[in-house]
Design an enzyme around this catalytic site. Structure first.
Site, mmCIF file in Angstrom:
data_model
loop_
_atom_site.group_PDB
_atom_site.id
_atom_site.type_symbol
_atom_site.label_atom_id
_atom_site.label_comp_id
_atom_site.label_asym_id
_atom_site.label_seq_id
_atom_site.Cartn_x
_atom_site.Cartn_y
_atom_site.Cartn_z
ATOM 1 N N ASP A 61 0.753 -1.292 -0.229
ATOM 2 C CA ASP A 61 -0.120 -0.067 -0.173
ATOM 3 C C ASP A 61 0.843 1.323 0.135
ATOM 4 O OD1 ASP A 61 -2.506 1.330 -0.031
ATOM 5 O OD2 ASP A 61 -2.750 1.094 2.168
ATOM 6 N N HIS A 92 2.363 2.922 -9.064
ATOM 7 C CA HIS A 92 2.322 1.681 -9.156
ATOM 8 C C HIS A 92 3.198 1.010 -9.975
ATOM 9 C CE1 HIS A 92 -1.610 2.316 -7.601
ATOM 10 N NE2 HIS A 92 -2.210 2.983 -8.467
ATOM 11 N N LEU A 121 10.151 -20.886 -4.548
ATOM 12 C CA LEU A 121 9.105 -20.024 -4.085
ATOM 13 C C LEU A 121 7.957 -20.055 -4.961
ATOM 14 C CD1 LEU A 121 8.672 -17.348 -2.143
ATOM 15 C CD2 LEU A 121 9.039 -16.028 -4.085
#
Ligand code: IPE
Ligand code: IPE
Ligand code: MG
Length: 253
Positions: A34, A51, A145
């Site tokens: 955020d 972004h 991962l």
């Protein structure tokens, strides 16, 4: 290495990656990324610039998590509530996975990372779906991962989907056992993943914003004022270091 200030004398202490791996590494880290908009605003840039910068941070954090031996990294990329944003911003956000995977997929493959997705895929644009499906397909045999993108994801929608799916299976006579937590888990979009051990939220907001409501029941939370585009490797190490000092009791003593 990262700088950490001791409460007593404010002198920086360094904690290295080497030190962190000596302790217990959270199997699953979930991140509410955020603060992109505020990061851009501080620089008089459009929100989309935040972004874009945030996307680069995902790359760096993925690499470090992979190096540390984290098994799953879930990143909240777009919520079911983010449709409320201006159309331009929504379009930009939903194009980002394509850009991210377009440049980063070869590296992900090289790093043995497996891409997963959770969220309502039907509502996202076809080009994004295609890019995501390709990434999932091209990495499905990787054993390192798991990079799990929460894309058009909402915790309540996920729970309701699971309930409706259970009803359907029951009506069709395919369900013959009582629903316990393990069965319910299998109906969630995170099926097969362990619950997160550590949740990180950046930008100073102290809320879940509809993120993994079921799965976060016993997760350790770590909040920071750092805005997501400013989030560095040292911040992830700091979060894990804090996690390592916690005593998890799960209701016991
Ligand atoms: C997080 O940054 C990215 C998404 C929610 C997609 P924001 O866009 O929410 O940034 P702020 O909170 O407005 O600063
Ligand atoms: C949560 O951030 C969603 C994502 C990070 C994708 P928001 O910025 O949308 O959350 P609120 O609106 O501040 O709760
Ligand atoms: Mg926000």
């Amino acid at each position: 290495m990262f700088e950490k200030f001791k409460k007593t004398n404010k002198k920086p202490v360094s904690i290295s990656e080497e030190e962190i791996v000596k302790g217990s590494i959270p199997n699953h880290i979930a991140i509410i990324m955020d603060g992109n908009g505020r990061w851009a605003k501080k620089r008089s840039l459009p929100r989309t610039a935040g972004h874009h910068e945030g996307m680069k941070v995902v790359k760096r954090v993925t690499k470090l998590a992979s190096r540390l031996g984290v098994k799953t990294l879930t990143v909240y990329a777009f919520s079911t509530e983010n449709w409320k944003r201006p159309e331009d911003e929504v379009n930009y956000l939903l194009r980002l996975p394509q850009e991210f995977l377009g440049t980063f997929l070869p590296e992900l493959i090289e790093e043995n990372v497996r891409v997963r997705i959770m969220g309502n895929k039907e509502a996202i644009p076809a080009h994004t779906q295609k890019a995501v499906d390709k990434a999932v397909h091209d990495t499905k045999h990787n054993t390192g991962l798991v990079l799990n993108f929460a894309l058009n994801y909402g915790g309540r929608a996920e729970i309701l989907d699971a309930v409706n799916h259970i009803l359907l299976d029951y009506q069709e006579g395919n369900l013959h056992k009582k629903i316990d937590e393990d069965v319910f888990d299998q109906y969630l979009m995170s099926a097969g993943l362990q619950d997160p051990d550590l949740l990180i939220r950046t930008s100073g907001e102290i809320r879940l914003s509809n993120f993994m409501l079921w799965q976060l029941a016993y997760t350790e939370f770590w909040f920071t004022d750092v805005l997501w585009p400013d989030f560095k490797e040292k911040h992830l190490l700091e979060a894990i270091h804090a996690y390592q000092k916690r005593g998890r009791r799960f209701g016991g003593v």
